[in-house]
Scaffold this motif. Sequence first.
Motif, mmCIF file in Angstrom:
data_model
loop_
_atom_site.group_PDB
_atom_site.id
_atom_site.type_symbol
_atom_site.label_atom_id
_atom_site.label_comp_id
_atom_site.label_asym_id
_atom_site.label_seq_id
_atom_site.Cartn_x
_atom_site.Cartn_y
_atom_site.Cartn_z
ATOM 1 N N MET A 140 0.803 -1.197 0.000
ATOM 2 C CA MET A 140 0.000 0.000 0.000
ATOM 3 C C MET A 140 0.846 1.261 0.000
ATOM 4 S SD MET A 140 -3.004 -0.336 -0.441
ATOM 5 C CE MET A 140 -4.599 0.095 -0.045
ATOM 6 N N LYS A 141 2.011 1.194 0.613
ATOM 7 C CA LYS A 141 2.853 2.373 0.691
ATOM 8 C C LYS A 141 3.387 2.773 -0.685
ATOM 9 C CE LYS A 141 4.358 1.685 5.394
ATOM 10 N NZ LYS A 141 5.483 1.507 6.281
ATOM 11 N N ARG A 142 3.386 1.860 -1.609
ATOM 12 C CA ARG A 142 3.928 2.133 -2.932
ATOM 13 C C ARG A 142 2.907 2.788 -3.862
ATOM 14 N NH1 ARG A 142 7.386 -3.327 -3.850
ATOM 15 N NH2 ARG A 142 8.972 -2.838 -2.324
ATOM 16 N N MET A 143 1.659 2.803 -3.529
ATOM 17 C CA MET A 143 0.618 3.374 -4.388
ATOM 18 C C MET A 143 0.856 4.856 -4.678
ATOM 19 S SD MET A 143 -1.276 1.257 -5.657
ATOM 20 C CE MET A 143 -2.918 1.625 -6.132
ATOM 21 N N PRO A 144 1.162 5.705 -3.685
ATOM 22 C CA PRO A 144 1.414 7.115 -4.009
ATOM 23 C C PRO A 144 2.613 7.284 -4.953
ATOM 24 C CG PRO A 144 1.054 6.877 -1.653
ATOM 25 C CD PRO A 144 1.123 5.500 -2.232
ATOM 26 N N LEU A 145 3.605 6.429 -4.792
ATOM 27 C CA LEU A 145 4.775 6.492 -5.669
ATOM 28 C C LEU A 145 4.400 6.115 -7.106
ATOM 29 C CD1 LEU A 145 7.805 6.974 -5.874
ATOM 30 C CD2 LEU A 145 8.142 4.563 -5.322
ATOM 31 N N ILE A 146 3.558 5.126 -7.262
ATOM 32 C CA ILE A 146 3.107 4.713 -8.598
ATOM 33 C C ILE A 146 2.280 5.825 -9.230
ATOM 34 C CG2 ILE A 146 1.612 3.084 -9.833
ATOM 35 C CD1 ILE A 146 2.591 0.932 -7.858
ATOM 36 N N TYR A 147 1.381 6.449 -8.465
ATOM 37 C CA TYR A 147 0.588 7.569 -8.983
ATOM 38 C C TYR A 147 1.488 8.740 -9.386
ATOM 39 C CZ TYR A 147 -3.821 5.424 -7.563
ATOM 40 O OH TYR A 147 -4.892 4.586 -7.445
ATOM 41 N N LEU A 148 2.477 9.009 -8.584
ATOM 42 C CA LEU A 148 3.408 10.106 -8.889
ATOM 43 C C LEU A 148 4.177 9.817 -10.173
ATOM 44 C CD1 LEU A 148 4.670 12.783 -8.019
ATOM 45 C CD2 LEU A 148 6.355 11.472 -6.723
ATOM 46 N N LEU A 149 4.663 8.592 -10.331
ATOM 47 C CA LEU A 149 5.361 8.202 -11.560
ATOM 48 C C LEU A 149 4.437 8.305 -12.775
ATOM 49 C CD1 LEU A 149 7.613 5.218 -10.558
ATOM 50 C CD2 LEU A 149 8.301 7.190 -11.885
ATOM 51 N N PHE A 150 3.202 7.829 -12.641
ATOM 52 C CA PHE A 150 2.230 7.910 -13.732
ATOM 53 C C PHE A 150 1.967 9.370 -14.099
ATOM 54 C CE2 PHE A 150 -1.028 6.585 -16.497
ATOM 55 C CZ PHE A 150 -2.089 7.480 -16.347
ATOM 56 N N PHE A 151 1.801 10.217 -13.122
ATOM 57 C CA PHE A 151 1.555 11.639 -13.360
ATOM 58 C C PHE A 151 2.740 12.285 -14.080
ATOM 59 C CE2 PHE A 151 0.024 15.817 -12.885
ATOM 60 C CZ PHE A 151 1.097 16.602 -12.510
ATOM 61 N N LEU A 152 3.960 12.003 -13.637
ATOM 62 C CA LEU A 152 5.155 12.572 -14.260
ATOM 63 C C LEU A 152 5.316 12.115 -15.708
ATOM 64 C CD1 LEU A 152 7.811 12.453 -11.402
ATOM 65 C CD2 LEU A 152 6.846 14.468 -12.495
ATOM 66 N N LEU A 153 5.127 10.840 -15.974
ATOM 67 C CA LEU A 153 5.235 10.325 -17.338
ATOM 68 C C LEU A 153 4.177 10.933 -18.253
ATOM 69 C CD1 LEU A 153 6.067 6.570 -16.700
ATOM 70 C CD2 LEU A 153 7.574 8.318 -17.624
ATOM 71 N N THR A 154 2.949 11.048 -17.760
ATOM 72 C CA THR A 154 1.874 11.657 -18.546
ATOM 73 C C THR A 154 2.183 13.126 -18.814
ATOM 74 O OG1 THR A 154 0.309 10.156 -17.495
ATOM 75 C CG2 THR A 154 -0.606 12.055 -18.658
#
Length: 146
Positions: free
Chosen positions: A1-15
């Motif tokens: 669960m702790k990795r979810m914000p990191l995944i969202y942040l990576l997705f946002f940056l790539l987009t």
Amino acid sequence: MKRMPLIYLLFFLLTWLACSRSRELVPTRARQVKTTQVIGYHAPVELTIAWYPYQELEFKQKKDRNWVIFSDTAQYRGGMIPMILVTYPESKDSIWMDMHVDTRLLGNLIKHTLMTQEPIQRPFGQYLDQASCTKCHPKDIQVDFN
């Protein structure tokens, strides 16, 4: 669960990176030319072909093993070699170019001399830098001919 914000942040940056680079730049300046109205002309440039006779020469080796140019006659025989003479009738400037000048280079030289009114000079690379079209108008301005 702790990795979810990191995944969202990576997705946002790539987009954000993918979308921000795909924007087209819109030109900020343009010119429209009325081709029905001429207000002046540049001075003329004349191109003339001159024909030179040439003589076929032979090389002969002397007894001391040195080579000399030998010709059995003083008359020119053989063929004719063409040369391009570029003249500027309103001045005393002119330049000779042999027929081996690169076609693209010759086109650039003629274009630059016509557009900038600078007589063609050697070395050609230096001349093309000096007679640059950007001296008269910036590269970034689009021209629309109507």
